[in-house]
Write a protein that holds these residues in place. Structure first.
Motif, PDB file in Angstrom:
ATOM      1  N   TRP A  17       0.634  -1.180   0.197  1.00 52.80           N
ATOM      2  CA  TRP A  17       0.257   0.032  -0.123  1.00 52.80           C
ATOM      3  C   TRP A  17       0.948   1.161  -0.067  1.00 52.80           C
ATOM      4  CZ3 TRP A  17       0.398  -3.352   3.838  1.00 52.80           C
ATOM      5  CH2 TRP A  17       1.076  -2.863   5.016  1.00 52.80           C
ATOM      6  N   THR A  18       0.256   2.311  -0.663  1.00 48.79           N
ATOM      7  CA  THR A  18       0.785   3.679  -0.666  1.00 48.79           C
ATOM      8  C   THR A  18       0.027   4.582   0.308  1.00 48.79           C
ATOM      9  OG1 THR A  18       1.965   2.939  -2.651  1.00 48.79           O
ATOM     10  CG2 THR A  18       1.768   5.328  -2.015  1.00 48.79           C
ATOM     11  N   LEU A  19       0.655   5.537   0.948  1.00 49.75           N
ATOM     12  CA  LEU A  19      -0.074   6.533   1.753  1.00 49.75           C
ATOM     13  C   LEU A  19      -0.227   7.684   0.964  1.00 49.75           C
ATOM     14  CD1 LEU A  19       1.321   5.784   5.239  1.00 49.75           C
ATOM     15  CD2 LEU A  19      -0.683   5.015   4.105  1.00 49.75           C
ATOM     16  N   PRO A  20      -1.111   8.699   1.203  1.00 48.58           N
ATOM     17  CA  PRO A  20      -1.042  10.011   0.477  1.00 48.58           C
ATOM     18  C   PRO A  20       0.221  10.761   0.561  1.00 48.58           C
ATOM     19  CG  PRO A  20      -2.952   9.653   1.810  1.00 48.58           C
ATOM     20  CD  PRO A  20      -1.911   8.408   2.329  1.00 48.58           C
ATOM     21  N   ASP A  21       1.204  10.553   1.470  1.00 50.68           N
ATOM     22  CA  ASP A  21       2.380  11.187   1.513  1.00 50.68           C
ATOM     23  C   ASP A  21       3.430  10.579   0.760  1.00 50.68           C
ATOM     24  OD1 ASP A  21       3.265   9.160   3.243  1.00 50.68           O
ATOM     25  OD2 ASP A  21       3.658  10.335   4.965  1.00 50.68           O
ATOM     26  N   GLY A  22       3.426   9.512   0.113  1.00 49.44           N
ATOM     27  CA  GLY A  22       4.065   8.755  -0.727  1.00 49.44           C
ATOM     28  C   GLY A  22       4.881   7.548  -0.035  1.00 49.44           C
ATOM     29  N   THR A  23       4.486   7.325   1.246  1.00 49.47           N
ATOM     30  CA  THR A  23       4.952   6.350   2.050  1.00 49.47           C
ATOM     31  C   THR A  23       4.551   5.026   1.449  1.00 49.47           C
ATOM     32  OG1 THR A  23       5.519   7.638   4.075  1.00 49.47           O
ATOM     33  CG2 THR A  23       5.491   5.377   4.206  1.00 49.47           C
TER      34      THR A  23
END
Length: 553
Positions: A114-120
């Motif tokens: 998975w990818t978070l909105p901050d790019g993590t």
């Protein structure tokens, strides 16, 4: 018909675009991550948002992309969406792990990434020969915590049980209406939101996409549908709508987790900007303007009591409704002529109607009709409970009716709001009184069948087709709304036109089926969802259920 069969019928509409994957009382929404593409094409990833009051979906992103990958790194596609789980090819699945988390199980050799909105980015890999399960918890601040889980099967069983219990209450209706009724019943369950700051309270919201609160008007329509399968939850909606009257009896426009919206001073910034953009005269009012919704409270209470009689509860809510009715006459009649007015567009429920393009406050025929109807309903309730003063309510209803008749413009064969010439659906609402002359009723029914006015292919536009303010796509300026159709049909019934009422009701359920679901509003020319309309909309779903039950009797 079993709960499992009904859930499968509803699942035919769960596309992760117009209908997200969610759980009753949860604030999480799961969509496919490529919503701009063909919703019928295979989706390889999903995204997760939270549902928050007056916040757009894009501002509530939690996970931008979550995917299950095969051992060779290829994304697995979504092959099925059911109320209780999303199924990927290769045997992976996603379900809820309570209201604040999801659980993903994948077979051996697979990855969950998975990818978070901050790019993590993060990835969990299963050991060779072993299955993995990952629990992703979302905090109130949209924080994400992920860990391996040993409870996926139990989480799946609990989610399945929640939806099975919900569908066991789904009304059984005519065969041609059953699939859409099952989907609409799913919508009502999906739109349940817990409001823990208000206690052990559940609100069935208009939509988890932005409309995360209990709007007074919506609560009345939603309770009307809920009463057929869950009258206790229907009563809960009305109790919440009546729970926070002001000291002078006014009911608030909205009840939400942070308080209420009862004055223009409480408006969110986005609403003020919307009003400014439309050139509203009340965008920046000099003094606070009360915000409420049309007085259909007693109408909704009577509907609920028809299927779930409860004199004790009725006696409890009666004084609150009477005070709110008195409020309109005492505090919303600026010119003192005895006919209350709308002081703000939001109080009408028809926010963008062109009747508000002119000067406010404005006397409108729909408000007059609702006030007459409410006093008549209150009189009957007082008589039923052997309390109060039914005669006073009837006297006021007849006086208001006298003033309402003055809004009839015989040269245009229409009831008009204030000095505005707009031929709008508000002018059809006086049918609800059942007290119009045969001549006026005849003119209004002629308007319903006239293709130049309201006789469009797909229902009653909110502004007549030949009016200069008509727009087939712009909220209350032309699109068809299910609630106005329902109110006009009831008006026809109360005016003795039973065949016409049934015809409009049948037409309305056909519209929802043709349009693919209970959208917020529909283009009257195509019968499809209007471009900006919200999908899986609460009152449209509830009123479809109510119509389906009625038409199946």
């Amino acid at each position: 018909m079993s709960a499992e069969v009904l859930a499968r019928l509803a699942a035919r509409h769960l596309d992760l675009v117009r209908a997200p994957f969610t759980l009753p009382s949860s604030r999480l929404l799961v969509f496919r991550d490529d919503m701009a593409n063909d919703p019928h094409a295979a989706a390889s990833g999903i995204r997760i948002h939270t549902a928050e009051y007056e916040k757009p979906l894009d501002a509530c992103r939690v996970i931008d992309r979550l995917e299950v990958r095969a051992a060779d790194g290829r994304p697995r596609t979504v092959v099925d969406v059911l109320p209780d789980r999303i199924v990927f090819d290769g045997g992976a699945s996603l379900t809820y792990a309570g209201p604040t988390a999801v659980s993903v199980a994948a077979p051996n050799g697979a990855q969950v990434a998975w990818t978070l909105p901050d790019g993590t980015r993060d990835t969990v890999e299963s050991p060779a020969g072993d299955q993995i399960a990952v629990r992703i918890e979302v905090g109130r601040d949209r924080s994400v915590m992920a860990a391996r889980s040993a409870t996926h099967d139990a989480d799946q069983a609990a989610t399945s049980a929640t939806w099975r219990e919900w569908f066991e209450r789904c009304p059984i209706v005519r065969d041609d209406l059953q699939e859409m009724t099952a989907f609409c019943w799913w919508v009502l369950g999906a739109n349940i939101v817990a409001l823990p700051r208000l206690g052990d309270v559940r609100a069935v919201v208009p939509s988890k996409i932005g409309y995360v609160g209990l709007w007074q008007w919506d609560a009345y329509f939603i309770a009307t549908g809920l009463r057929h399968g869950d009258p206790a939850l229907a009563r809960e909606q009305l109790d919440l709508a009546l729970r926070f009257p002001t000291s002078d009896g006014q009911l608030p426009d909205v009840v939400h987790e942070a308080g209420t919206l009862a004055s223009s001073d409480d408006l969110p910034a986005a609403d003020r900007e919307h009003l400014r953009r439309d050139g509203s005269a009340v965008a920046d009012a000099d003094a606070p303007i009360p915000l409420t919704k049309p007085p259909l409270t007693a109408w909704a209470v009577r509907k609920l009591l028809e299927v779930a009689p409860d004199d004790e509860w009725a006696r409890k809510v009666l004084p609150v409704i009477e005070r709110s009715q008195d409020w309109w006459f005492a505090h919303s009649d600026a010119d003192g002529d005895g006919m209350p007015e709308y002081a703000h567009p939001y109080s009408s429920g028809l926010d963008d109607s062109p009747i508000f393009d002119g000067t406010l406050p404005i006397a409108s025929p729909d408000l007059g009709a609702y006030l007459v109807l409410q006093d008549l309903e209150l009189a009957e309730l007082c008589e039923q409970l052997n309390t109060g003063d039914p005669l006073a309510h009837r006297r006021r209803a007849h006086h208001t009716m006298t003033l309402l008749r003055r809004m009839w413009h015989p040269e245009q064969h229409a009831f008009l709001a204030g000095s505005r010439p707009t031929d709008a659906v508000v002018g059809l609402m006086p049918l609800l009184t059942g007290m119009l002359s045969p001549d006026i009723v005849g003119h209004l029914t002629d308007a319903l069948s006239d293709p130049a006015r309201y006789g469009t292919l797909w229902g009653l536009p909110t502004v007549a087709v030949d009016d200069s303010d008509f727009s087939p796509e712009r909220m209350w300026r032309g699109p068809v709304w299910i609630n106005t159709n329902v109110l006009v049909a009831e008006g026809l019934e109360r005016s003795g036109l039973h065949t016409s009422a049934r015809r409009l009701r049948e037409h309305t359920v056909r519209l929802v089926i043709h349009g693919g679901g209970p959208h917020e509003y529909f283009n009257p020319r195509t019968g499809q969802k209007a471009r900006a309309a919200t999908t899986a909309f609460g009152w449209s779903a509830a009123l479809f259920v109510d119509l389906a039950v009625r038409l199946s009797a």
